[in-house]
Write a protein that holds these residues in place. Sequence first.
Motif, mmCIF file in Angstrom:
data_model
loop_
_atom_site.group_PDB
_atom_site.id
_atom_site.type_symbol
_atom_site.label_atom_id
_atom_site.label_comp_id
_atom_site.label_asym_id
_atom_site.label_seq_id
_atom_site.Cartn_x
_atom_site.Cartn_y
_atom_site.Cartn_z
ATOM 1 N N PRO A 40 10.879 -13.914 1.348
ATOM 2 C CA PRO A 40 9.705 -12.865 1.535
ATOM 3 C C PRO A 40 10.181 -12.739 3.169
ATOM 4 O O PRO A 40 9.623 -11.506 2.990
ATOM 5 C CB PRO A 40 8.320 -12.589 0.564
ATOM 6 N N ILE A 41 10.225 -13.653 3.304
ATOM 7 C CA ILE A 41 9.474 -13.775 4.912
ATOM 8 C C ILE A 41 10.152 -12.810 5.435
ATOM 9 O O ILE A 41 10.329 -12.129 6.168
ATOM 10 C CB ILE A 41 8.930 -15.641 5.551
ATOM 11 N N PHE A 42 11.793 -12.950 5.271
ATOM 12 C CA PHE A 42 13.265 -12.448 5.583
ATOM 13 C C PHE A 42 12.424 -10.482 5.257
ATOM 14 O O PHE A 42 13.349 -9.895 5.864
ATOM 15 C CB PHE A 42 13.899 -13.006 5.505
ATOM 16 N N LEU A 50 10.577 0.028 10.872
ATOM 17 C CA LEU A 50 11.615 0.328 12.368
ATOM 18 C C LEU A 50 12.870 -0.588 12.526
ATOM 19 O O LEU A 50 13.030 -1.409 13.105
ATOM 20 C CB LEU A 50 10.632 -0.414 13.576
ATOM 21 N N HIS A 51 13.434 0.728 12.333
ATOM 22 C CA HIS A 51 15.100 -0.680 11.918
ATOM 23 C C HIS A 51 15.341 -0.338 13.438
ATOM 24 O O HIS A 51 16.802 -1.367 13.378
ATOM 25 C CB HIS A 51 15.746 1.124 11.197
ATOM 26 N N ARG A 52 14.996 0.287 14.220
ATOM 27 C CA ARG A 52 15.930 0.026 15.420
ATOM 28 C C ARG A 52 15.322 -1.118 16.018
ATOM 29 O O ARG A 52 16.593 -1.593 17.348
ATOM 30 C CB ARG A 52 15.721 1.383 16.496
ATOM 31 N N TYR A 53 14.349 -2.255 15.770
ATOM 32 C CA TYR A 53 14.285 -2.989 15.885
ATOM 33 C C TYR A 53 14.771 -3.874 15.067
ATOM 34 O O TYR A 53 14.174 -5.341 15.373
ATOM 35 C CB TYR A 53 12.385 -2.955 16.749
ATOM 36 N N SER A 54 14.877 -4.229 14.488
ATOM 37 C CA SER A 54 15.410 -5.453 12.795
ATOM 38 C C SER A 54 16.133 -6.029 13.415
ATOM 39 O O SER A 54 15.912 -7.452 13.308
ATOM 40 C CB SER A 54 15.745 -4.207 11.993
ATOM 41 N N GLY A 55 16.960 -5.754 14.682
ATOM 42 C CA GLY A 55 17.992 -6.905 14.918
ATOM 43 C C GLY A 55 17.246 -7.603 16.254
ATOM 44 O O GLY A 55 16.799 -9.175 15.379
ATOM 45 N N ALA A 56 16.003 -7.085 16.798
ATOM 46 C CA ALA A 56 15.681 -8.472 17.532
ATOM 47 C C ALA A 56 14.731 -8.910 16.191
ATOM 48 O O ALA A 56 13.983 -9.918 16.771
ATOM 49 C CB ALA A 56 14.521 -7.044 18.273
ATOM 50 N N ALA A 57 13.937 -7.953 15.338
ATOM 51 C CA ALA A 57 13.058 -8.477 14.978
ATOM 52 C C ALA A 57 13.145 -9.896 14.172
ATOM 53 O O ALA A 57 12.921 -11.046 14.154
ATOM 54 C CB ALA A 57 11.864 -7.710 13.774
ATOM 55 N N SER A 58 14.641 -9.904 13.400
ATOM 56 C CA SER A 58 15.213 -10.940 12.804
ATOM 57 C C SER A 58 15.507 -12.091 13.729
ATOM 58 O O SER A 58 15.196 -13.182 13.720
ATOM 59 C CB SER A 58 16.832 -10.507 12.048
ATOM 60 N N ALA A 59 15.906 -11.755 14.851
ATOM 61 C CA ALA A 59 16.662 -12.643 15.866
ATOM 62 C C ALA A 59 15.146 -13.517 16.603
ATOM 63 O O ALA A 59 15.219 -14.799 16.378
ATOM 64 C CB ALA A 59 16.593 -11.991 17.094
ATOM 65 N N ALA A 64 11.863 -18.628 15.605
ATOM 66 C CA ALA A 64 10.593 -19.851 15.604
ATOM 67 C C ALA A 64 11.063 -20.296 14.512
ATOM 68 O O ALA A 64 10.408 -21.416 14.362
ATOM 69 C CB ALA A 64 9.530 -18.176 14.880
ATOM 70 N N GLN A 65 11.834 -20.058 13.528
ATOM 71 C CA GLN A 65 11.912 -20.943 12.528
ATOM 72 C C GLN A 65 13.077 -22.218 12.675
ATOM 73 O O GLN A 65 12.719 -23.240 12.748
ATOM 74 C CB GLN A 65 12.997 -20.452 11.367
#
Length: 125
Positions: A40-42, A50-59, A64-65
């Motif tokens: 659920p977190i992922f 905000l699809h243009r920032y999805s890579g940065a959010a995932s990184a 953090a993990q």
Amino acid sequence: MITPIGVAWGILAIESGGGNTALLPPMVLAGLGAGLAFMPIFATVSSTGLHRYSGAASAALLTAQAMGGGLGAALLGDMGAPPWWAVLCLLLAGLTAGLMVRDKGTVPPGGQPALHHRTRGAHVG
């Protein structure tokens, strides 16, 4: 709640001297709990709209993990903390994560949440 139960069971299995076969069920339970918690977190991070920032959010989430895992191993392992502190830290992390997740509604393909979407010239009130 599943992961702390599995970790606590694993600590009891180690302290009782049950051997490797006694560790298998608690490890499976702890892994199942971690998988149920991370999914659920992922999903929340990747579906922000905000699809243009999805890579940065995932990184940022993966960083953090990894940092949390490294800091937890360093603090609990190197400082000689009792193993039960791991269970306490997992419960605290679960509580914190649960309080931080909020349902923000659906996000249209344009990327702006539906609650803040206004039509130009429309009267609201």
